[in-house]
Design a protein around this motif. Structure first.
Motif, PDB file in Angstrom:
ATOM      1  N   HIS A  16       0.981  -1.176  -0.141  1.00 62.91           N
ATOM      2  CA  HIS A  16       0.046  -0.117  -0.106  1.00 62.91           C
ATOM      3  C   HIS A  16       1.023   1.086  -0.211  1.00 62.91           C
ATOM      4  O   HIS A  16       0.431   2.031  -0.672  1.00 62.91           O
TER       5      HIS A  16
ATOM      6  N   VAL B  77     -13.070   1.853   2.683  1.00 63.18           N
ATOM      7  CA  VAL B  77     -12.666   1.107   3.804  1.00 63.18           C
ATOM      8  C   VAL B  77     -11.839  -0.037   3.633  1.00 63.18           C
ATOM      9  O   VAL B  77     -12.127  -0.768   2.578  1.00 63.18           O
ATOM     10  N   GLY B  78     -11.012  -0.414   4.605  1.00 58.67           N
ATOM     11  CA  GLY B  78     -10.183  -1.390   4.388  1.00 58.67           C
ATOM     12  C   GLY B  78      -8.863  -1.036   4.831  1.00 58.67           C
ATOM     13  O   GLY B  78      -8.753   0.134   5.658  1.00 58.67           O
ATOM     14  N   CYS B  79      -7.629  -1.454   4.815  1.00 55.59           N
ATOM     15  CA  CYS B  79      -6.343  -0.921   5.453  1.00 55.59           C
ATOM     16  C   CYS B  79      -6.108   0.363   5.101  1.00 55.59           C
ATOM     17  O   CYS B  79      -5.373   0.958   5.839  1.00 55.59           O
TER      18      CYS B  79
ATOM     19  N   ILE C 238      -7.146 -10.541  -0.706  1.00 49.54           N
ATOM     20  CA  ILE C 238      -7.613 -10.718   0.829  1.00 49.54           C
ATOM     21  C   ILE C 238      -8.261  -9.626   1.390  1.00 49.54           C
ATOM     22  O   ILE C 238      -7.947  -8.712   1.060  1.00 49.54           O
ATOM     23  N   TYR C 239      -9.021  -9.906   2.406  1.00 48.21           N
ATOM     24  CA  TYR C 239      -9.589  -8.717   3.353  1.00 48.21           C
ATOM     25  C   TYR C 239      -8.491  -8.549   4.397  1.00 48.21           C
ATOM     26  O   TYR C 239      -8.338  -9.085   5.372  1.00 48.21           O
ATOM     27  N   GLY C 240      -7.657  -7.529   4.119  1.00 50.89           N
ATOM     28  CA  GLY C 240      -6.429  -7.270   5.083  1.00 50.89           C
ATOM     29  C   GLY C 240      -6.888  -6.855   6.194  1.00 50.89           C
ATOM     30  O   GLY C 240      -6.557  -7.434   7.361  1.00 50.89           O
ATOM     31  N   MET C 241      -7.689  -5.592   6.223  1.00 48.71           N
ATOM     32  CA  MET C 241      -8.208  -5.028   7.533  1.00 48.71           C
ATOM     33  C   MET C 241      -8.741  -5.837   8.730  1.00 48.71           C
ATOM     34  O   MET C 241      -8.617  -5.497   9.654  1.00 48.71           O
ATOM     35  N   THR C 242      -9.574  -6.522   8.143  1.00 50.58           N
ATOM     36  CA  THR C 242     -10.578  -7.465   9.154  1.00 50.58           C
ATOM     37  C   THR C 242      -9.816  -8.742   9.692  1.00 50.58           C
ATOM     38  O   THR C 242     -10.419  -9.266  10.279  1.00 50.58           O
TER      39      THR C 242
ATOM     40  N   ASN D 108      -4.764  -7.262  -3.199  1.00 45.58           N
ATOM     41  CA  ASN D 108      -3.802  -8.140  -2.296  1.00 45.58           C
ATOM     42  C   ASN D 108      -4.592  -9.340  -2.106  1.00 45.58           C
ATOM     43  O   ASN D 108      -4.068 -10.069  -1.393  1.00 45.58           O
TER      44      ASN D 108
ATOM     45  N   HIS E 142     -18.102   1.815   2.647  1.00 53.65           N
ATOM     46  CA  HIS E 142     -17.385   0.483   2.129  1.00 53.65           C
ATOM     47  C   HIS E 142     -17.766   0.123   0.749  1.00 53.65           C
ATOM     48  O   HIS E 142     -19.063   0.002   0.530  1.00 53.65           O
TER      49      HIS E 142
ATOM     50  N   ILE F 205     -18.050  -5.844  -1.971  1.00 52.74           N
ATOM     51  CA  ILE F 205     -19.256  -5.035  -1.413  1.00 52.74           C
ATOM     52  C   ILE F 205     -19.276  -3.681  -2.545  1.00 52.74           C
ATOM     53  O   ILE F 205     -20.533  -3.301  -2.711  1.00 52.74           O
TER      54      ILE F 205
ATOM     55  N   ASP G 202      -9.452  -4.800  -2.834  1.00 54.19           N
ATOM     56  CA  ASP G 202     -10.052  -5.858  -3.513  1.00 54.19           C
ATOM     57  C   ASP G 202     -11.544  -6.194  -2.816  1.00 54.19           C
ATOM     58  O   ASP G 202     -12.681  -6.595  -3.415  1.00 54.19           O
ATOM     59  N   GLY G 203     -11.619  -6.433  -1.441  1.00 56.27           N
ATOM     60  CA  GLY G 203     -12.758  -6.397  -0.810  1.00 56.27           C
ATOM     61  C   GLY G 203     -13.768  -5.404  -1.046  1.00 56.27           C
ATOM     62  O   GLY G 203     -14.864  -5.506  -1.241  1.00 56.27           O
ATOM     63  N   ASP G 204     -13.154  -3.917  -0.820  1.00 58.06           N
ATOM     64  CA  ASP G 204     -14.084  -2.705  -1.144  1.00 58.06           C
ATOM     65  C   ASP G 204     -14.367  -2.660  -2.610  1.00 58.06           C
ATOM     66  O   ASP G 204     -15.888  -2.663  -2.688  1.00 58.06           O
TER      67      ASP G 204
HETATM   68  C1  LIG Z   1     -20.717  -1.963   5.339  1.00 53.19           C
HETATM   69  C2  LIG Z   1     -19.395  -2.958   5.758  1.00 53.19           C
HETATM   70  N1  LIG Z   1     -19.304  -4.174   5.780  1.00 53.19           N
HETATM   71  C3  LIG Z   1     -18.214  -4.711   6.317  1.00 53.19           C
HETATM   72  C4  LIG Z   1     -17.206  -3.729   6.862  1.00 53.19           C
HETATM   73  C5  LIG Z   1     -16.005  -4.602   7.366  1.00 53.19           C
HETATM   74  N2  LIG Z   1     -14.796  -4.437   6.523  1.00 53.19           N
HETATM   75  C6  LIG Z   1     -13.897  -3.506   6.685  1.00 53.19           C
HETATM   76  S1  LIG Z   1     -12.548  -3.346   6.022  1.00 53.19           S
HETATM   77  C7  LIG Z   1     -13.296  -4.920   4.868  1.00 53.19           C
HETATM   78  C8  LIG Z   1     -12.491  -5.676   3.806  1.00 53.19           C
HETATM   79  C9  LIG Z   1     -11.262  -4.769   3.293  1.00 53.19           C
HETATM   80  O1  LIG Z   1     -10.650  -5.609   2.390  1.00 53.19           O
HETATM   81  P1  LIG Z   1      -9.839  -4.773   1.419  1.00 53.19           P
HETATM   82  O2  LIG Z   1     -10.712  -3.754   0.429  1.00 53.19           O
HETATM   83  O3  LIG Z   1      -9.597  -5.921   0.241  1.00 53.19           O
HETATM   84  O4  LIG Z   1      -8.829  -3.889   1.639  1.00 53.19           O
HETATM   85  P2  LIG Z   1      -7.509  -4.183   2.350  1.00 53.19           P
HETATM   86  O5  LIG Z   1      -7.456  -4.124   3.736  1.00 53.19           O
HETATM   87  O6  LIG Z   1      -7.210  -5.748   2.074  1.00 53.19           O
HETATM   88  O7  LIG Z   1      -6.324  -3.216   1.704  1.00 53.19           O
HETATM   89  C10 LIG Z   1     -14.514  -5.202   5.424  1.00 53.19           C
HETATM   90  C11 LIG Z   1     -15.199  -6.338   5.342  1.00 53.19           C
HETATM   91  C12 LIG Z   1     -17.487  -2.679   6.820  1.00 53.19           C
HETATM   92  N3  LIG Z   1     -16.557  -1.773   7.494  1.00 53.19           N
HETATM   93  N4  LIG Z   1     -18.639  -1.919   6.253  1.00 53.19           N
END
Ligand SMILES: Cc1ncc(C[n+]2csc(CCOP(=O)(O)OP(=O)(O)O)c2C)c(N)n1
Ligand code: SF4
Ligand code: SF4
Ligand code: SF4
Ligand SMILES: [Mg+2]
Lengths: 69, 254
Positions: free
Chosen positions: B24, B55-57, B129-133, B127, B74, B105, B99-101
């Motif tokens: 990042h 929303v994420g790391c 994966i869901y990093g932050m969670t 990456n 998110h 979702i 990628d989760g973002d």
């Molecule tokens: C509406 C909502 N759903 C779920 C979450 C929980 N959440 C926070 S970060 C995240 C996934 C992040 O993954 P990514 O986008 O891949 O970012 P990374 O941390 O890998 O850089 C989730 C599911 C949230 N914050 N808000």
């Protein structure tokens, strides 16, 4: 002459700069620990540096500054 | 002494909170340097830039970029960016999303923003994966990859194949420029910077939706050290997610 300056406060000892350097100039310190608890990178063989900035470009924490004479 | 490399002014003095070796930070720098260069080249006013953080790391990205920033819910960054760009068409608007973002979702938002041909730049940090969670499986997680929610490895029969966003969005008529990059070595870092800057330049010329996907490591949740993680990305991610230009309407016209 090239001067490589590593910000030891910011460095997280990830080793990516060591991996990126084509001249094996850099190494992680075996003796020092910074306030974050990491072994910071050091300029171990300054005379071998060619100033290519590969280390600075790979550093995720933008901790490296490079100057040339 | 002349300076060969120093930290760009488009990054604040705030230290990144990312784990050691997390890509990042490299990607932040490339985004910041691209904006900085466009300002210095007189193509963009320094006060006319808005980034949309996810929303994420990279949720704290708003603390790191030295420009106006907006924090989206998110996955909703492309929708927020659409509003900003339509209200202020002279502003450079970019989103920065994981990628989760983007691929989970927020899939609806990015697909429709691309379909509408919104004049925004999306930086998509994949990456796998869901990093932050805490390292859950993402739609981008590779087949066989172990995560906290796929402890035996992702099973394609159960979860489907990993989603390829660049390939998908290049098929959308409204998208203008789509490239997949990586920051695993010096040459690829330089290529990624060129791609990000080109996308921003297209936006300033009033072209449509641009996305730069950047393959990225998550050493912490992959359970590897930063150097091993780079190697894992090279051996596993790049073969499944081939690097290159998927669409460039600007180049087609030449
Ligand atoms: C509406 C909502 N759903 C779920 C979450 C929980 N959440 C926070 S970060 C995240 C996934 C992040 O993954 P990514 O986008 O891949 O970012 P990374 O941390 O890998 O850089 C989730 C599911 C949230 N914050 N808000
Ligand atoms: S500038 Fe090049 S040669 Fe010098 S330390 Fe950095 S990577 Fe090594
Ligand atoms: S790449 Fe940066 S953070 Fe990592 S060890 Fe080198 S100087 Fe430190
Ligand atoms: S958890 Fe992964 S993506 Fe998040 S900062 Fe750490 S290494 Fe980077
Ligand atoms: Mg992710």
């Amino acid at each position: 002459m090239v001067k490589v300056t590593i910000n030891e406060i910011v460095c997280k000892g990830c080793g990516l700069c060591v991996r990126a350097c084509p001249k094996s100039v850099l190494a992680l310190s075996k003796t020092k620990l910074n306030a974050k608890g990491y072994h910071p990178a050091e300029v171990a063989v300054p005379e071998a540096c060619i100033g290519c900035a590969s280390c600075a470009r790979t550093c995720p924490d933008v901790a490296i500054r490079i100057e040339k004479e | 002494m002349s300076v060969v490399f120093e930290k760009t002014q488009l990054l604040t003095d705030k230290q990144f909170h990312y784990c050691p070796g997390c890509n990042h930070g490299i990607i932040h720098r490339l985004v910041a340097e691209s904006i900085d260069e466009l300002v210095k080249e007189g193509k963009l006013e320094a006060g006319n830039i808005v980034g949309v953080a996810p929303v994420g790391c990279s949720v704290f990205a708003y603390d790191y970029f030295n420009c106006d920033m907006f924090e989206a819910a998110h996955g909703r960054a492309p929708a927020v960016a659409t509003g900003i760009k339509r209200a202020k068409p002279d502003t450079l608007v970019f989103t920065y999303q994981g990628d989760g973002d983007l691929a989970s979702i927020g899939t609806a938002e990015v697909v429709h923003a691309a379909h509408r041909g919104e004049k925004i730049v999306t930086i998509f940090v994949n990456n796998a994966i869901y990093g932050m969670t805490g390292g859950q499986m993402a739609p981008t997680t590779l087949v066989g990859q172990k995560t906290t929610t796929s402890p035996y490895g992702r099973d394609e029969a159960w979860c489907g194949a990993p989603i390829k966003m660049s390939e998908m969005l290049s098929e959308v008529p409204g998208s203008y420029y789509i490239e997949r990059c990586a920051v695993n070595n010096n040459a690829n870092i330089l290529k990624t910077k060129r791609a990000i800057k080109k996308a921003m330049q297209y936006q300033l010329e009033g072209k449509g939706f641009c996305m730069i996907e950047v393959l990225s490591t998550c050493p912490t949740n992959w359970g590897l050290n930063p150097v091993e993680a780079m190697k894992w990305l090279e051996e596993n991610m790049i073969p499944y997610y081939p690097l290159g230009v998927y669409k460039d309407k600007g180049a087609e016209q030449k």
